[in-house]
Design a protein around this motif. Structure first.
Motif, PDB file in Angstrom:
ATOM      1  N   ALA A   1       6.557 -39.278  39.028  1.00 27.34           N
ATOM      2  CA  ALA A   1       6.483 -39.406  37.574  1.00 27.34           C
ATOM      3  C   ALA A   1       7.818 -38.966  36.993  1.00 27.34           C
ATOM      4  O   ALA A   1       8.501 -38.121  37.560  1.00 27.34           O
ATOM      5  CB  ALA A   1       5.362 -38.551  37.016  1.00 27.34           C
ATOM      6  N   ALA A   2       8.181 -39.561  35.863  1.00 22.75           N
ATOM      7  CA  ALA A   2       9.440 -39.210  35.211  1.00 22.75           C
ATOM      8  C   ALA A   2       9.286 -39.339  33.705  1.00 22.75           C
ATOM      9  O   ALA A   2       8.454 -40.097  33.208  1.00 22.75           O
ATOM     10  CB  ALA A   2      10.564 -40.119  35.693  1.00 22.75           C
ATOM     11  N   MET A   3      10.126 -38.586  32.998  1.00 26.59           N
ATOM     12  CA  MET A   3      10.163 -38.627  31.542  1.00 26.59           C
ATOM     13  C   MET A   3      11.606 -38.830  31.106  1.00 26.59           C
ATOM     14  O   MET A   3      12.512 -38.161  31.601  1.00 26.59           O
ATOM     15  CB  MET A   3       9.644 -37.322  30.962  1.00 26.59           C
ATOM     16  CG  MET A   3       9.774 -37.222  29.468  1.00 26.59           C
ATOM     17  SD  MET A   3       9.385 -35.563  28.906  1.00 26.59           S
ATOM     18  CE  MET A   3       9.240 -35.861  27.160  1.00 26.59           C
ATOM     19  N   ALA A   4      11.808 -39.744  30.158  1.00 24.20           N
ATOM     20  CA  ALA A   4      13.124 -39.985  29.577  1.00 24.20           C
ATOM     21  C   ALA A   4      13.059 -39.676  28.086  1.00 24.20           C
ATOM     22  O   ALA A   4      12.053 -39.958  27.433  1.00 24.20           O
ATOM     23  CB  ALA A   4      13.547 -41.432  29.792  1.00 24.20           C
ATOM     24  N   VAL A   5      14.124 -39.073  27.555  1.00 24.96           N
ATOM     25  CA  VAL A   5      14.208 -38.769  26.126  1.00 24.96           C
ATOM     26  C   VAL A   5      15.495 -39.373  25.567  1.00 24.96           C
ATOM     27  O   VAL A   5      16.438 -39.646  26.306  1.00 24.96           O
ATOM     28  CB  VAL A   5      14.185 -37.243  25.841  1.00 24.96           C
ATOM     29  CG1 VAL A   5      12.880 -36.634  26.288  1.00 24.96           C
ATOM     30  CG2 VAL A   5      15.349 -36.544  26.488  1.00 24.96           C
ATOM     31  N   ASP A   6      15.496 -39.538  24.259  1.00 25.00           N
ATOM     32  CA  ASP A   6      16.684 -40.040  23.571  1.00 25.00           C
ATOM     33  C   ASP A   6      17.659 -38.881  23.411  1.00 25.00           C
ATOM     34  O   ASP A   6      17.365 -37.902  22.727  1.00 25.00           O
ATOM     35  CB  ASP A   6      16.293 -40.611  22.211  1.00 25.00           C
ATOM     36  CG  ASP A   6      17.443 -41.284  21.488  1.00 25.00           C
ATOM     37  OD1 ASP A   6      18.597 -41.209  21.973  1.00 25.00           O
ATOM     38  OD2 ASP A   6      17.197 -41.886  20.441  1.00 25.00           O
ATOM     39  N   LEU A   7      18.804 -38.969  24.040  1.00 20.99           N
ATOM     40  CA  LEU A   7      19.805 -37.907  23.997  1.00 20.99           C
ATOM     41  C   LEU A   7      20.310 -37.680  22.571  1.00 20.99           C
ATOM     42  O   LEU A   7      20.600 -36.550  22.183  1.00 20.99           O
ATOM     43  CB  LEU A   7      20.968 -38.250  24.934  1.00 20.99           C
ATOM     44  CG  LEU A   7      22.006 -37.165  25.184  1.00 20.99           C
ATOM     45  CD1 LEU A   7      21.356 -35.946  25.818  1.00 20.99           C
ATOM     46  CD2 LEU A   7      23.098 -37.693  26.086  1.00 20.99           C
ATOM     47  N   ALA A   8      20.384 -38.742  21.778  1.00 19.23           N
ATOM     48  CA  ALA A   8      20.852 -38.623  20.396  1.00 19.23           C
ATOM     49  C   ALA A   8      19.830 -37.912  19.509  1.00 19.23           C
ATOM     50  O   ALA A   8      20.191 -37.282  18.519  1.00 19.23           O
ATOM     51  CB  ALA A   8      21.158 -40.009  19.826  1.00 19.23           C
ATOM     52  N   ASN A   9      18.542 -37.999  19.860  1.00 19.86           N
ATOM     53  CA  ASN A   9      17.476 -37.374  19.075  1.00 19.86           C
ATOM     54  C   ASN A   9      16.351 -36.961  20.027  1.00 19.86           C
ATOM     55  O   ASN A   9      15.364 -37.678  20.181  1.00 19.86           O
ATOM     56  CB  ASN A   9      16.962 -38.352  18.016  1.00 19.86           C
ATOM     57  CG  ASN A   9      15.880 -37.743  17.156  1.00 19.86           C
ATOM     58  OD1 ASN A   9      15.618 -36.545  17.209  1.00 19.86           O
ATOM     59  ND2 ASN A   9      15.230 -38.576  16.359  1.00 19.86           N
TER      60      ASN A   9
END
Length: 129
Positions: free
Chosen positions: A78-86
């Motif tokens: 499993a993995a989670m990605a987030v918006d680096l800008a926000n």
């Protein structure tokens, strides 16, 4: 007479080897449940190689701060990605059998929900993933 003794030793060796391999496989499969919790602002929790799904889910949820969604990863990653800008904006997560496809899918989900600079925040695999 000597050939019978050698044959017995060989048979005992292969019997012991078979028992050892079977025991190792049982121990590995007994710890094959994992969970991944994701939430807003990059919050996450992970638990892997637990005996059961309920225990893995509880451990992952306990680590995740805020309102989190928990998914099971059995023989998977499993993995989670987030918006680096926000970081408190768009995010995405995925559960797949292989780590490479999991990372790609989580990043695509982040972009799909409006992310501009999506990066992997966290990932985990269970014993079989």
């Amino acid at each position: 007479m000597a050939s019978n003794a050698v044959a017995r030793r060989c048979a005992m060796f292969f019997f012991a080897l078979t028992v050892g391999v079977a025991a190792a496989r049982y121990v590995t499969e007994a710890h094959a449940a994992g969970a991944f919790a994701v939430g807003k602002c990059g919050a996450y929790g992970q638990a892997y190689d637990f005996r059961g799904e309920a225990a893995a889910r509880a451990a992952a949820a306990k680590q995740c701060k805020g309102d989190c969604t928990t998914v099971i990863m059995k023989r998977a990653c499993a993995a989670m990605a987030v918006d680096l800008a926000n970081p408190c904006g768009a995010y995405g997560y995925a559960v797949k059998p292989r780590i490479s496809s999991t990372l790609n899918a989580a990043t695509r989900e982040c972009y799909k929900f409006g992310g501009k600079e999506c990066v992997i925040r966290a990932w985990a695999c269970d014993a079989k993933g």
